[in-house]
Design a protein around this motif. Structure first.
Motif, mmCIF file in Angstrom:
data_model
loop_
_atom_site.group_PDB
_atom_site.id
_atom_site.type_symbol
_atom_site.label_atom_id
_atom_site.label_comp_id
_atom_site.label_asym_id
_atom_site.label_seq_id
_atom_site.Cartn_x
_atom_site.Cartn_y
_atom_site.Cartn_z
ATOM 1 N N LEU A 138 0.827 -1.209 0.000
ATOM 2 C CA LEU A 138 0.000 0.000 0.000
ATOM 3 C C LEU A 138 0.860 1.257 0.000
ATOM 4 C CD1 LEU A 138 -2.732 -1.019 2.617
ATOM 5 C CD2 LEU A 138 -2.837 -1.206 0.115
ATOM 6 N N THR A 139 2.076 1.151 0.537
ATOM 7 C CA THR A 139 3.087 2.210 0.491
ATOM 8 C C THR A 139 4.373 1.556 -0.001
ATOM 9 O OG1 THR A 139 4.000 1.823 2.710
ATOM 10 C CG2 THR A 139 2.028 3.231 2.563
ATOM 11 N N PRO A 140 5.419 2.323 -0.287
ATOM 12 C CA PRO A 140 6.702 1.664 -0.548
ATOM 13 C C PRO A 140 7.027 0.714 0.598
ATOM 14 C CG PRO A 140 6.838 3.974 -1.121
ATOM 15 C CD PRO A 140 5.501 3.794 -0.459
ATOM 16 N N PHE A 141 7.409 -0.520 0.248
ATOM 17 C CA PHE A 141 7.531 -1.588 1.239
ATOM 18 C C PHE A 141 8.885 -2.263 1.053
ATOM 19 C CE2 PHE A 141 6.504 -5.691 3.229
ATOM 20 C CZ PHE A 141 5.795 -5.277 4.351
ATOM 21 N N ARG A 241 12.312 -3.796 -2.837
ATOM 22 C CA ARG A 241 11.388 -2.710 -2.520
ATOM 23 C C ARG A 241 10.152 -2.878 -3.406
ATOM 24 N NH1 ARG A 241 11.585 3.149 -1.134
ATOM 25 N NH2 ARG A 241 10.025 4.253 -2.396
ATOM 26 N N LEU A 242 9.005 -3.050 -2.775
ATOM 27 C CA LEU A 242 7.736 -3.085 -3.493
ATOM 28 C C LEU A 242 7.178 -1.680 -3.571
ATOM 29 C CD1 LEU A 242 5.892 -6.137 -1.858
ATOM 30 C CD2 LEU A 242 6.999 -6.084 -4.081
ATOM 31 N N GLU A 243 6.746 -1.286 -4.750
ATOM 32 C CA GLU A 243 6.027 -0.026 -4.891
ATOM 33 C C GLU A 243 4.534 -0.298 -4.706
ATOM 34 O OE1 GLU A 243 7.479 2.772 -4.981
ATOM 35 O OE2 GLU A 243 9.523 2.007 -5.310
ATOM 36 N N PRO A 244 3.755 0.723 -4.317
ATOM 37 C CA PRO A 244 2.317 0.500 -4.140
ATOM 38 C C PRO A 244 1.695 -0.156 -5.369
ATOM 39 C CG PRO A 244 2.926 2.652 -3.309
ATOM 40 C CD PRO A 244 4.154 2.101 -3.981
ATOM 41 N N GLY A 245 0.932 -1.220 -5.121
ATOM 42 C CA GLY A 245 0.303 -1.962 -6.206
ATOM 43 C C GLY A 245 1.071 -3.192 -6.643
ATOM 44 N N GLN A 246 2.298 -3.373 -6.152
ATOM 45 C CA GLN A 246 3.051 -4.573 -6.461
ATOM 46 C C GLN A 246 2.810 -5.630 -5.385
ATOM 47 O OE1 GLN A 246 7.118 -2.851 -6.988
ATOM 48 N NE2 GLN A 246 6.995 -3.757 -9.036
ATOM 49 N N ALA A 247 2.970 -6.898 -5.763
ATOM 50 C CA ALA A 247 2.739 -8.001 -4.838
ATOM 51 C C ALA A 247 3.850 -9.028 -4.943
ATOM 52 C CB ALA A 247 1.385 -8.662 -5.111
ATOM 53 N N LEU A 248 4.043 -9.757 -3.870
ATOM 54 C CA LEU A 248 5.121 -10.738 -3.771
ATOM 55 C C LEU A 248 4.591 -11.980 -3.078
ATOM 56 C CD1 LEU A 248 8.742 -10.003 -2.712
ATOM 57 C CD2 LEU A 248 7.438 -11.597 -1.320
ATOM 58 N N TYR A 249 5.036 -13.124 -3.534
ATOM 59 C CA TYR A 249 4.653 -14.404 -2.932
ATOM 60 C C TYR A 249 5.846 -14.979 -2.179
ATOM 61 C CZ TYR A 249 3.483 -19.380 -2.545
ATOM 62 O OH TYR A 249 3.248 -20.644 -2.070
ATOM 63 N N THR A 250 5.597 -15.394 -0.940
ATOM 64 C CA THR A 250 6.617 -16.048 -0.129
ATOM 65 C C THR A 250 6.217 -17.497 0.073
ATOM 66 O OG1 THR A 250 7.149 -13.987 1.014
ATOM 67 C CG2 THR A 250 7.867 -16.031 2.055
ATOM 68 N N ALA A 251 6.970 -18.396 -0.507
ATOM 69 C CA ALA A 251 6.682 -19.828 -0.396
ATOM 70 C C ALA A 251 7.210 -20.369 0.919
ATOM 71 C CB ALA A 251 7.328 -20.575 -1.559
ATOM 72 N N PRO A 296 19.513 -20.665 -3.923
ATOM 73 C CA PRO A 296 19.473 -19.234 -4.253
ATOM 74 C C PRO A 296 18.465 -18.990 -5.377
ATOM 75 C CG PRO A 296 21.731 -20.061 -4.227
ATOM 76 C CD PRO A 296 20.832 -21.251 -4.182
ATOM 77 N N ARG A 297 17.654 -17.965 -5.217
ATOM 78 C CA ARG A 297 16.687 -17.649 -6.267
ATOM 79 C C ARG A 297 16.240 -16.208 -6.142
ATOM 80 N NH1 ARG A 297 13.777 -21.769 -3.672
ATOM 81 N NH2 ARG A 297 13.823 -22.947 -5.622
ATOM 82 N N LEU A 298 15.703 -15.703 -7.238
ATOM 83 C CA LEU A 298 15.175 -14.349 -7.235
ATOM 84 C C LEU A 298 13.888 -14.286 -6.424
ATOM 85 C CD1 LEU A 298 15.732 -13.389 -10.981
ATOM 86 C CD2 LEU A 298 17.158 -12.786 -9.015
ATOM 87 N N THR A 299 13.552 -13.099 -5.984
ATOM 88 C CA THR A 299 12.347 -12.888 -5.196
ATOM 89 C C THR A 299 11.109 -13.186 -6.040
ATOM 90 O OG1 THR A 299 13.527 -11.173 -3.986
ATOM 91 C CG2 THR A 299 11.141 -11.197 -3.760
ATOM 92 N N GLY A 300 10.073 -13.732 -5.379
ATOM 93 C CA GLY A 300 8.887 -14.204 -6.090
ATOM 94 C C GLY A 300 7.844 -13.133 -6.359
#
Length: 389
Positions: A138-141, A241-251, A296-300
């Motif tokens: 919702l904000t820079p994260f 850094r997530l910008e507002p509106g971006q989403a990330l999955y943590t497995a 090692p892997r890139l962020t999801g």
């Protein structure tokens, strides 16, 4: 449709302004870290269905097919399989990792056999469920998520110029089979030993602020968690850094830590958190090493699927949870998820939800839309985040 009163949690790492401003509450200097919206038995939301107020877990348990729908009920049993949160961090959360379903089931059973009480601070598995997560900014994260390539991590650690870290650098560079497992094993062994190198690394990072963003985070963590070897996490994990509106999955199995910002988090309804650092709470070294995925892997980051103008969907590779974002403008009416149990929270503007009946929502207000209410639509001028299966 049920208006939800979420459970407020005031952990010390929470923000003193972000959630308060979203909810229209006074900024009184006290932190709000999380607002839980769901049926987790530790802190269920209170559902208001036209004057009758009942904890959401009780509502689901007494009318499971109507609340969840037959497909979800058959798959997960009479429980809401996800939990939604508003999360706002002013300081970093612990470095943590969550189990798979099989790991959680085995770990829970083992602690039950040993007679470890569910409220014992040293308990690692508090239920039998996995805990994948989606976070929607919702904000820079700012966060750390997943492991860097070993050579990149080794170079960053070497830049600190601390001789006591040479064994860690060697493990990252010379252990061809499983470098990060060896590195984390070494790092966890440093906890509680009063290692002098922790202060030396903190001082070196302070001197290097401005040279590399990773060193600035190390410096910040050293101030928040003095003496904690986990301050090296930004050098071993991917910094994002997530910008507002971006989403990330943590497995499950992914080491991660949230650093700052406000987001909606949707996770499997579990309390299985195994901590590896940046914490005064229990660190179960053996279990952290047993359940972590050291690849090692890139962020999801999740790629948004645009279902229609103003309707975006983020899907995870699990059936327990997903997330939709609906943004009507100028009174237009948009379609949301059609079935299953849904929790919708307004994060901006003013909207009307229609599903069985009609509810007007302002920022921070949330509703539970049961399966029996059928398809939902959103109108008005604002943004709604919908947690779903």
């Amino acid at each position: 449709m049920y208006l939800l009163a979420g459970a407020v949690r005031r952990y010390s790492w929470g923000s003193t302004t972000l959630v308060q401003q979203l909810l229209g509450r006074p900024v009184d200097g006290r932190p709000i870290a999380e607002v839980w919206m769901g049926a987790h038995p530790d802190d269920p939301s209170v559902a208001d269905g036209g004057g009758r107020r009942v904890p959401l877990d009780e509502l689901v348990a007494t009318q499971p097919e109507a609340m969840l729908g037959p497909a979800v009920l058959a798959r997960t049993g009479p429980r809401l399989p996800y939990l939604a949160k508003i999360l706002a961090a002013a300081n970093a959360l612990s470095i943590q990792v969550h189990p798979t379903m099989a790991q959680a089931d085995a770990g829970f059973a083992a602690e039950e056999r040993r007679g470890v009480s569910l409220d014992d601070p040293s308990r690692s598995y508090r239920d039998r469920f996995h805990k994948p997560e989606i976070v929607y900014a919702l904000t820079p994260f700012e966060l750390l998520s997943g492991l860097r390539e070993p050579e990149q991590a080794a170079k960053l650690v070497a830049e600190l110029g601390v001789p006591a870290l040479n064994p860690l650098i060697a493990l990252l560079r010379e252990d061809a089979s499983d470098p990060h497992r060896g590195a984390l094993t070494w790092l966890l062994a440093q906890r509680g030993r009063g290692a002098v190198w922790v202060d030396e690394a903190a001082a070196s990072a302070k001197d290097g602020v401005g040279a590399r963003p990773e060193l600035e985070i190390v410096h910040t963590l050293a101030q928040q968690f003095p003496g904690d070897p986990g301050l090296l996490a930004p050098l071993l994990l991917n910094q994002e850094r997530l910008e507002p509106g971006q989403a990330l999955y943590t497995a499950p199995g992914t080491l991660h830590a949230y650093l700052s910002g406000m987001a909606i988090e949707v996770m499997a309804a579990s309390d299985n958190v195994l901590r590896a650092g940046l914490t005064s709470k229990h660190v179960d070294v053996d279990e952290v090493l047993a359940i972590t995925d050291f690849t090692p892997r890139l962020t999801g980051f999740l790629r948004p699927a645009r279902l229609a103008p103003g309707v975006v969907d983020f899907s995870a590779p699990v059936t327990d949870l997903g997330l939709s974002v609906i943004t009507p403008r100028a009174g237009e009416r948009l379609a949301g998820p059609e079935d299953g149990p849904r929790i919708a929270v307004c994060v901006e503007g003013e909207v009307q939800l229609t599903a069985g009946d009609v509810r007007r929502l302002l920022p921070g207000e949330a509703v539970f839309v049961p399966h029996v209410d059928g398809a939902m639509t959103v109108s008005g001028n604002g943004t709604v985040v919908v947690a779903r299966v």
